[in-house]
Design an enzyme around this catalytic site. Structure first.
Site, PDB file in Angstrom:
ATOM      1  N   LYS A  84       0.891  -1.173   0.084  1.00 32.04           N
ATOM      2  CA  LYS A  84       0.122  -0.014  -0.141  1.00 32.04           C
ATOM      3  C   LYS A  84       0.937   1.289   0.011  1.00 32.04           C
ATOM      4  O   LYS A  84       1.751   1.353   1.003  1.00 32.04           O
ATOM      5  CB  LYS A  84      -0.776  -0.041   1.339  1.00 32.04           C
ATOM      6  CG  LYS A  84      -2.090   0.555   1.041  1.00 32.04           C
ATOM      7  CD  LYS A  84      -3.192   0.097   2.566  1.00 32.04           C
ATOM      8  CE  LYS A  84      -4.284   0.787   2.379  1.00 32.04           C
ATOM      9  NZ  LYS A  84      -4.794   0.773   3.742  1.00 32.04           N
TER      10      LYS A  84
HETATM   11  O1  G3P Z   1      -9.097   1.923   5.173  1.00 31.31           O
HETATM   12  C1  G3P Z   1      -9.217   2.954   5.428  1.00 31.31           C
HETATM   13  C2  G3P Z   1      -9.653   3.566   6.647  1.00 31.31           C
HETATM   14  O2  G3P Z   1      -8.681   2.674   7.819  1.00 31.31           O
HETATM   15  C3  G3P Z   1      -9.702   4.808   7.105  1.00 31.31           C
HETATM   16  O3  G3P Z   1     -10.793   4.859   7.927  1.00 31.31           O
HETATM   17  O4  G3P Z   1     -12.466   5.635   9.415  1.00 31.31           O
HETATM   18  O5  G3P Z   1     -10.021   6.220   9.879  1.00 31.31           O
HETATM   19  O6  G3P Z   1     -11.284   7.177   7.729  1.00 31.31           O
HETATM   20  P1  G3P Z   1     -11.163   6.101   8.792  1.00 31.31           P
END
Ligand code: G3P
Length: 218
Positions: A84
């Site tokens: 990634k």
């Molecule tokens: O896959 C991306 C994720 O981990 C981010 O999620 O909820 O931190 O925006 P969030």
């Protein structure tokens, strides 16, 4: 549609895998940090042993050379590792170099259609648009998914759309209706997807009725 879990917690990964619904795992440095002082590569190897599907392992270097080095090291952990990289200029260069070597790359932190198109052209296997974080700033994250599905269909890009930063089951329903390839969800959302109050009420009633008759028989 493929379901991935967005976590580095082995407990959550094992539990979701036991449901028989898991096609892969995404991690990021914040999620790995939540697990404490773990050996990153050992941790990723363990995840690959639990789930037989793509497992995203993110690089933390910010320049092309470090991303390339880390990406190659991460790719060596297990054949299912997808490296990634962030959607930056150096990330794009690393995506191009790594994918030319046969390494699967997931380009993350995507917030616009042009970013996703650049990543796809640079050889990304997955692009990860963050819908929740767009919603957070008052922009409709799902509109981006609609755009990407349309654009990728127009040109037969092989790159898969991995909807990330999913915060609730509605994000998942909309992604599925739009035809996104993959949804990665935290364990909390996966748990919500199984539940419905009418199922619980119905199940309780079935049991009560059954026990009433069984009681009468005695
Ligand atoms: O896959 C991306 C994720 O981990 C981010 O999620 O909820 O931190 O925006 P969030």
């Amino acid at each position: 549609m493929k379901f991935f879990i967005d976590t580095a917690s082995l407990k959550e990964i094992r539990e979701a895998a036991s449901f028989g619904i898991l096609d892969g795992v995404t991690t990021n440095p914040s999620l790995v940090a939540k697990e404490g002082n773990v050996d990153f590569r050992e941790h990723i190897r363990t995840i690959c042993e639990i789930v037989n599907g793509p497992v995203s392992a993110e690089v933390v270097g910010q320049d092309f050379e470090s991303m390339l080095k880390e990406g190659r090291e991460n790719a060596r952990i297990h054949p299912n590792v997808y490296v990634k990289v962030p959607c930056t200029v150096d990330g794009l260069k690393a995506c191009h170099a790594l994918s030319s070597e046969g390494v699967h790359v997931n380009v993350t932190l995507i917030f616009s259609a042009p970013q996703a198109m650049m990543a796809a052209k640079a050889g990304a296997s997955f692009v990860s648009p963050f819908v929740g974080r767009l919603d957070d700033i008052g922009t409709d994250g799902m509109e981006l998914i609609q755009e990407l599905v349309e654009i990728f269909d127009n040109y037969d890009f092989d790159t898969e759309i991995l909807v990330a930063s999913i915060r609730n089951p509605l994000h998942l329903i909309e992604s599925a209706r739009m035809g996104a390839d993959i949804a990665t969800m935290p364990f909390s959302v996966i748990s919500q997807m199984i539940k419905h109050p009418l199922t619980d009420i119905g199940n309780k009633k079935f049991l009560e009725d059954w026990n009433t008759v069984q009681g009468k028989k005695k």
